[in-house]
Motif scaffolding. Structure first.
Motif, PDB file in Angstrom:
ATOM      1  N   LEU A   1       0.832  -1.212   0.000  1.00  0.00           N
ATOM      2  CA  LEU A   1       0.000   0.000   0.000  1.00  0.00           C
ATOM      3  C   LEU A   1       0.863   1.256   0.000  1.00  0.00           C
ATOM      4  O   LEU A   1       0.461   2.300  -0.515  1.00  0.00           O
ATOM      5  CB  LEU A   1      -0.919   0.020   1.229  1.00  0.00           C
ATOM      6  N   ASN A   2       2.035   1.167   0.600  1.00  0.00           N
ATOM      7  CA  ASN A   2       2.930   2.332   0.693  1.00  0.00           C
ATOM      8  C   ASN A   2       3.975   2.376  -0.416  1.00  0.00           C
ATOM      9  O   ASN A   2       4.903   3.185  -0.365  1.00  0.00           O
ATOM     10  CB  ASN A   2       3.636   2.339   2.052  1.00  0.00           C
ATOM     11  N   ALA A   3       3.820   1.506  -1.424  1.00  0.00           N
ATOM     12  CA  ALA A   3       4.785   1.499  -2.528  1.00  0.00           C
ATOM     13  C   ALA A   3       4.728   2.821  -3.300  1.00  0.00           C
ATOM     14  O   ALA A   3       3.666   3.437  -3.442  1.00  0.00           O
ATOM     15  CB  ALA A   3       4.496   0.328  -3.461  1.00  0.00           C
ATOM     16  N   LEU A   4       5.870   3.251  -3.799  1.00  0.00           N
ATOM     17  CA  LEU A   4       5.947   4.487  -4.584  1.00  0.00           C
ATOM     18  C   LEU A   4       5.323   4.289  -5.963  1.00  0.00           C
ATOM     19  O   LEU A   4       5.513   3.245  -6.593  1.00  0.00           O
ATOM     20  CB  LEU A   4       7.407   4.908  -4.778  1.00  0.00           C
ATOM     21  N   GLN A   5       4.584   5.280  -6.412  1.00  0.00           N
ATOM     22  CA  GLN A   5       4.096   5.300  -7.790  1.00  0.00           C
ATOM     23  C   GLN A   5       5.063   6.146  -8.612  1.00  0.00           C
ATOM     24  O   GLN A   5       5.334   7.299  -8.259  1.00  0.00           O
ATOM     25  CB  GLN A   5       2.682   5.861  -7.844  1.00  0.00           C
ATOM     26  N   VAL A   6       5.597   5.576  -9.690  1.00  0.00           N
ATOM     27  CA  VAL A   6       6.684   6.240 -10.423  1.00  0.00           C
ATOM     28  C   VAL A   6       6.466   6.176 -11.936  1.00  0.00           C
ATOM     29  O   VAL A   6       5.727   5.348 -12.440  1.00  0.00           O
ATOM     30  CB  VAL A   6       8.054   5.590 -10.091  1.00  0.00           C
ATOM     31  N   LYS A   7       7.144   7.103 -12.624  1.00  0.00           N
ATOM     32  CA  LYS A   7       7.255   7.073 -14.086  1.00  0.00           C
ATOM     33  C   LYS A   7       8.712   7.343 -14.469  1.00  0.00           C
ATOM     34  O   LYS A   7       9.479   7.881 -13.664  1.00  0.00           O
ATOM     35  CB  LYS A   7       6.356   8.143 -14.718  1.00  0.00           C
ATOM     36  N   TYR A   8       9.065   6.985 -15.693  1.00  0.00           N
ATOM     37  CA  TYR A   8      10.390   7.367 -16.196  1.00  0.00           C
ATOM     38  C   TYR A   8      10.451   8.890 -16.264  1.00  0.00           C
ATOM     39  O   TYR A   8       9.453   9.551 -16.553  1.00  0.00           O
ATOM     40  CB  TYR A   8      10.626   6.788 -17.588  1.00  0.00           C
TER      41      TYR A   8
END
Length: 475
Positions: A408-415
């Motif tokens: 649930l606390n994982a980072l949401q990321v993009k390049y």
């Protein structure tokens, strides 16, 4: 006698002492306005708006102000909406800048994903001038339940002797979903917050900046913003910092910029998340020859605030939407709860003094055309994780366990090789490539011109206009 003389020196005179140039008439007006704003008998809610277009000397003026404040018995507290904007601010004022979130909020215990997970904390700053850069980005979205602008104002004026200085460019994009920037609107601040507001506008491009093609073209563009039918005219002749480029030459241009300025000082700006995803894919394949989904040395951008990391940091305290990280090591991959995750060792690019940290990231957002994980996807993840804690029975124990859950606390990321314009706001790069995107004549309106002006003014040294129509360029 010496103390009397010191007391008789006006704030404007003290600021001019640190100003390295001959001021424009606009800058002179601002200096004189500071006499009332910085006076000991200032009214409660004292607020000043400094609006200034690109190249008009906002940063030089503010650097002088920051240096003068201690001699007036006042403290400068420098804040910005994003980490990158705070870094830019720190560089020009030679004093540490912080994100607004870092200073005004504290986290609640036992919350998940930052949803209503922080509250305005007690303000211990007294006789301080809160200097807020990039104030055009401040939202007053009451419908969303949280207003950064309202919380900032409430925090600053817990102590009535404090002052608020809002700085920004009214030609830039307003907050998402807004027609204008409430943080730069004098009447809005008086009407909604009962503040005592004065303002100044810097319009004259300084002599130090008059040879810049970036600023010459940005100035031409901002003069079109308020027109019913704006037009776009670019000048390239005689300038060594403003270039026209076809898509076929982009690979050569990027290689040149990466070699000259470095990866962290080069950026492509697009109009849509879909275009950003396509550009990121192209750069990874054509420029860096990456074959795997992630590689050490890659740059990622966090696309949603995350409050589970960096709590003990003195400068950061949470990872903000728009923060940039470098992948140092890849620990593992896994697929669970209908999503794909990776565990990475990361370094914050805009905070070089911070130690590297390990974090779990969601890989699905890397390739999505959406800005971040959608509400439906998030709710599904939440529901699946919650089922794994049902055996705890007590609601309080379930909530506490979920607040610490690594998925649930994982980072949401993009390049992070290409950004949309909204994501780029507050940042500056030495080399910037702006992609026109699909455009017909009806789309050339106030909103497009503001988008274009904002994108162009992210460039510090060289600006490349990619795939722009030939009609825009004056022969």
């Amino acid at each position: 006698m010496h103390k009397d003389n010191q007391a008789s020196v006006k704030p404007s005179q003290r600021i001019r002492k640190y100003f390295p140039h001959s001021p424009t008439t606009d800058q002179e007006y601002f200096f004189n306005a500071m006499d009332a704003f910085l006076d000991k008998k200032v009214p409660s809610g004292a607020t000043f708006i400094l609006k200034g277009y690109a190249g008009t000397g906002k940063t030089t003026v503010l650097a002088a102000l920051v240096k003068a404040l201690p001699s007036l018995g006042l403290r400068a507290v420098m804040l910005a909406p994003t980490g990158r904007a705070a870094k830019v601010m720190s560089a020009y004022a030679d004093k540490t800048g912080f994100t607004i979130h870092k200073i005004i909020y504290r986290a609640k215990q036992g919350f998940v994903d930052g949803a209503d997970g922080f509250v305005v904390q007690k303000n211990y700053y007294q006789k301080s001038v809160f200097i807020i850069d990039e104030a055009s980005m401040l939202s007053d979205d009451r419908m969303g339940g949280k207003s950064l602008l309202a919380d900032l104002i409430g925090f600053v004026f817990q102590n009535p002797e404090n002052r608020l200085l809002l700085i920004g460019d009214i030609a830039q994009l307003p907050p998402v979903g807004s027609e204008d920037s409430p943080g730069l609107d004098k009447n809005y601040l008086i009407r909604n917050f009962k503040l005592d507001v004065n303002e100044a506008l810097l319009t004259i491009v300084t002599r130090q900046e008059q040879d810049s093609g970036i600023l010459a073209n940005a100035t031409s563009l901002r003069n079109e913003v308020q027109k019913p039918k704006p037009s776009i005219s670019f000048y390239t002749k005689g300038f060594k910092d403003f270039y026209r480029m076809t898509g076929e030459r982009l690979e050569d241009g990027l290689r040149y910029a990466y070699d000259k300025f470095g990866l962290d000082n080069t950026m492509i700006i697009t109009r849509s998340n879909k275009a950003a995803v396509q550009y990121n894919k192209y750069i990874r394949n054509a420029i860096f020859y990456y074959e795997d989904e992630l590689s050490a040395g890659e740059r990622l951008m966090i696309v949603k605030n995350n409050y589970s990391y960096m709590e003990s940091s003195e400068k950061v305290s949470f990872l903000a939407n728009g923060d940039f990280v470098e992948i140092l090591k890849i620990r593992s991959f896994e697929e669970i709860y209908g999503l794909r995750f990776a565990t990475l060792e990361l370094r914050l690019i805009d905070y070089p003094d911070e130690v590297p940290f390990e974090a779990r990231v969601i890989l699905d957002t890397l390739h999505s055309n959406k800005p971040a994980l959608g509400i439906v996807e998030w709710k599904e993840l939440y529901k699946l994780v919650e089922e794994d804690y049902r055996d705890l029975e007590q609601k309080s124990k379930i909530r506490e366990a979920m607040s610490k859950d690594p998925y649930l606390n994982a980072l949401q990321v993009k390049y992070a090789y290409t950004l949309t314009c909204h994501k780029s706001q507050g940042g500056q790069w030495d080399a910037v490539f702006v992609d026109q995107g699909y455009l017909n004549e009806e789309q050339i309106d106030k909103n497009y011109v503001r988008w274009l002006y904002t994108a162009m003014t992210r460039a510090r040294k060289e600006l490349f206009m990619v795939n722009f129509h030939s009609n825009f360029f004056l022969k």
